[in-house]
Motif scaffolding. Sequence first.
Motif, mmCIF file in Angstrom:
data_model
loop_
_atom_site.group_PDB
_atom_site.id
_atom_site.type_symbol
_atom_site.label_atom_id
_atom_site.label_comp_id
_atom_site.label_asym_id
_atom_site.label_seq_id
_atom_site.Cartn_x
_atom_site.Cartn_y
_atom_site.Cartn_z
ATOM 1 N N LEU A 1 47.234 30.689 44.651
ATOM 2 C CA LEU A 1 45.883 31.228 44.517
ATOM 3 C C LEU A 1 44.891 30.205 43.986
ATOM 4 O O LEU A 1 43.728 30.523 43.753
ATOM 5 N N PHE B 1 42.270 46.311 54.318
ATOM 6 C CA PHE B 1 41.348 46.574 53.209
ATOM 7 C C PHE B 1 42.111 46.721 51.899
ATOM 8 O O PHE B 1 41.862 46.009 50.924
ATOM 9 N N MET B 2 43.088 47.616 51.909
ATOM 10 C CA MET B 2 43.858 47.893 50.692
ATOM 11 C C MET B 2 44.684 46.685 50.255
ATOM 12 O O MET B 2 44.753 46.352 49.068
ATOM 13 N N ASN C 1 44.172 43.448 50.799
ATOM 14 C CA ASN C 1 43.364 42.383 50.211
ATOM 15 C C ASN C 1 42.688 42.822 48.906
ATOM 16 O O ASN C 1 42.403 41.994 48.048
ATOM 17 N N ALA C 2 42.459 44.117 48.783
ATOM 18 C CA ALA C 2 41.894 44.637 47.541
ATOM 19 C C ALA C 2 42.849 44.375 46.379
ATOM 20 O O ALA C 2 42.439 43.902 45.310
ATOM 21 N N ILE D 1 45.145 42.094 46.285
ATOM 22 C CA ILE D 1 45.147 40.647 46.055
ATOM 23 C C ILE D 1 43.891 40.244 45.278
ATOM 24 O O ILE D 1 43.919 39.318 44.470
ATOM 25 N N GLY D 2 42.797 40.954 45.519
ATOM 26 C CA GLY D 2 41.573 40.696 44.757
ATOM 27 C C GLY D 2 41.798 40.855 43.264
ATOM 28 O O GLY D 2 41.349 40.030 42.461
ATOM 29 N N LEU D 3 42.525 41.906 42.908
ATOM 30 C CA LEU D 3 42.877 42.104 41.500
ATOM 31 C C LEU D 3 43.720 40.934 40.999
ATOM 32 O O LEU D 3 43.518 40.442 39.883
ATOM 33 N N ILE E 1 43.806 37.890 42.188
ATOM 34 C CA ILE E 1 42.973 36.694 42.076
ATOM 35 C C ILE E 1 42.274 36.673 40.710
ATOM 36 O O ILE E 1 42.255 35.651 40.020
ATOM 37 N N GLU E 2 41.747 37.822 40.342
ATOM 38 C CA GLU E 2 41.084 37.937 39.038
ATOM 39 C C GLU E 2 42.083 37.685 37.911
ATOM 40 O O GLU E 2 41.768 37.012 36.924
ATOM 41 N N TRP E 3 43.264 38.232 38.090
ATOM 42 C CA TRP E 3 44.362 38.032 37.129
ATOM 43 C C TRP E 3 44.694 36.546 37.008
ATOM 44 O O TRP E 3 44.842 36.010 35.907
ATOM 45 N N HIS E 4 44.822 35.922 38.143
ATOM 46 C CA HIS E 4 45.120 34.482 38.205
ATOM 47 C C HIS E 4 44.051 33.670 37.484
ATOM 48 O O HIS E 4 44.357 32.712 36.765
ATOM 49 N N ARG E 5 42.785 34.060 37.679
ATOM 50 C CA ARG E 5 41.679 33.311 37.078
ATOM 51 C C ARG E 5 41.641 33.442 35.558
ATOM 52 O O ARG E 5 41.037 32.625 34.877
ATOM 53 N N LEU F 1 44.008 48.841 37.895
ATOM 54 C CA LEU F 1 44.098 49.372 39.261
ATOM 55 C C LEU F 1 43.673 50.841 39.312
ATOM 56 O O LEU F 1 42.864 51.234 40.162
ATOM 57 N N TYR G 1 37.231 30.878 48.753
ATOM 58 C CA TYR G 1 36.711 31.225 47.436
ATOM 59 C C TYR G 1 35.198 31.059 47.362
ATOM 60 O O TYR G 1 34.539 31.767 46.584
ATOM 61 N N PHE H 1 34.253 34.307 48.793
ATOM 62 C CA PHE H 1 34.607 35.321 47.799
ATOM 63 C C PHE H 1 33.567 35.388 46.680
ATOM 64 O O PHE H 1 33.033 36.464 46.372
ATOM 65 N N PHE I 1 37.425 43.342 37.217
ATOM 66 C CA PHE I 1 38.502 43.644 38.162
ATOM 67 C C PHE I 1 38.008 44.531 39.305
ATOM 68 O O PHE I 1 38.457 44.395 40.430
ATOM 69 N N SER J 1 36.206 42.207 41.783
ATOM 70 C CA SER J 1 37.121 41.399 42.595
ATOM 71 C C SER J 1 37.903 42.252 43.581
ATOM 72 O O SER J 1 38.219 41.811 44.690
ATOM 73 N N PHE J 2 38.204 43.466 43.157
ATOM 74 C CA PHE J 2 38.892 44.408 44.038
ATOM 75 C C PHE J 2 38.037 44.695 45.262
ATOM 76 O O PHE J 2 38.455 44.509 46.399
ATOM 77 N N ASN K 1 37.263 41.480 47.570
ATOM 78 C CA ASN K 1 38.369 41.063 48.424
ATOM 79 C C ASN K 1 38.746 42.136 49.448
ATOM 80 O O ASN K 1 39.264 41.825 50.524
ATOM 81 N N ALA K 2 38.472 43.379 49.106
ATOM 82 C CA ALA K 2 38.713 44.469 50.058
ATOM 83 C C ALA K 2 37.847 44.285 51.302
ATOM 84 O O ALA K 2 38.326 44.393 52.437
ATOM 85 N N GLY L 1 39.103 41.636 53.278
ATOM 86 C CA GLY L 1 40.285 42.134 54.003
ATOM 87 C C GLY L 1 39.908 42.697 55.359
ATOM 88 O O GLY L 1 40.578 42.434 56.368
ATOM 89 N N LEU L 2 38.841 43.474 55.376
ATOM 90 C CA LEU L 2 38.338 43.995 56.658
ATOM 91 C C LEU L 2 37.939 42.857 57.579
ATOM 92 O O LEU L 2 38.228 42.871 58.783
#
Lengths: 192, 192
Positions: free
Chosen positions: A115, A154-155, A157-158, A160-162, A164-168, A182, B125, B128, B150, B153-154, B157-158, B161-162
């Motif tokens: 990431l 959608f779901m 990548n959503a 993964i969006g969380l 990504i934020e976690w990673h950051r 979540l 990114y 993003f 969060f 970012s959710f 990224n969602a 995803g689309l």
Amino acid sequence: MKTKDLRVVKTKKAIYQALTHILKNKSLTDINVSELCRQAGVNRGTFYFHYEEVGDVFKEFFEEVILDLQESYKEPYKYISALQLKSSVYKNLDPKTVRIFHHVKKYEDFYHIILSDNVSTTYYYMFFDAIRSNFIEDSKIGEYDESKKFVYSFMTNAIIGLIIEWHRSNFKESVDDMNIHLVQTLSAIARN
Amino acid sequence: MKTKDLRVVKTKKAIYQALTHILKNKSLTDINVSELCRQAGVNRGTFYFHYEEVGDVFKEFFEEVILDLQESYKEPYKYISALQLKSSVYKNLDPKTVRIFHHVKKYEDFYHIILSDNVSTTYYYMFFDAIRSNFIEDSKIGEYDESKKFVYSFMTNAIIGLIIEWHRSNFKESVDDMNIHLVQTLSAIARN
DNA sequence: ACTGTTATTGTACAACTGTATAATAACATA
DNA sequence: TATGTTATTATACAGTTGTACAATAACAGT
């Protein structure tokens, strides 16, 4: 026949170890083939006999990690935290999703690389497709529903969006924290 | 002082044109500095005076594209299709989100590269963060709400995803189709 | 232990990389 | 138009890349 050749096993192991060793001091993008082979004590020609670039070695690594992700989906819910079982906040949360956070935390070092900035998107999409196939697996009763493919992406990548934020945040939040985030996010969206 | 040096303008333009020319036949990852400079008629040393790698040129390109994304957010809703204004399906859809699909369609060629496999995550990114900052801009009444990072970012990224799914279908769906998919996805999630 | 197979090595090659230097030409400004 | 500045060029260098080849060593199976 088709027993695994010991020479190959030895060579690949040497390359694996060399890569993990160099990764402690350098980012994946900055490692070149010559350096990796020098560290591994393997001829450069041998490297090209098995791989095309340094990233391929990491990719082979990550394939194992992805395999673990798939495994965890098939297991019973042993990864679900005690916190979740008690709190009523989680009543609407699919326990299967929870495991993704467990998995990422378990392979924290990997996901920090995957990431990070300036890395090939190949690994991202490996992760994406793995999660996505699990979503499909979960929701399909009969056959694959083509019309829902946007919902899956959608779901996927959503989530993964969380992550990504976690990673950051250098994964400073606990797995339970992520579960809470979540749930809160989902309910925030449902409110609109 | 600080007028733009015509030499720099000329050099960068030559490199830009060379890159776009080569991109018609090759993927970004396969283009090397020597080839690019040969095509541009620019000395290789000059290239390294301005950039570090081929990707930096593309990045400079993409920065303009991102700028257009930010611009479109500040403009009135001129991009919103007639379809949306008529149909009642869209009543709950934020018109600002709609523009993202317009923007991506407009720069389709760019996003095909950015979302393709084996490309640097840097561009992902950039995309993003641009979308995310717009989400924050939209929802903040007073100051930035750290606790919602969060959620941002959710959602960000969602949406991507689309767009990934859209990209994988070679952007064959229309912008209006994508609006419909977004609404249907959101309502599908709200149902659970 | 023998044998056919093949992974590994060393070597070589042209092309690319990143950096450095000095000479030159193009530039902005006054 | 003259002047100081600096982007550009040509050149050079050690290191990397990807590929190819023949020789060798390590292997699996009988």
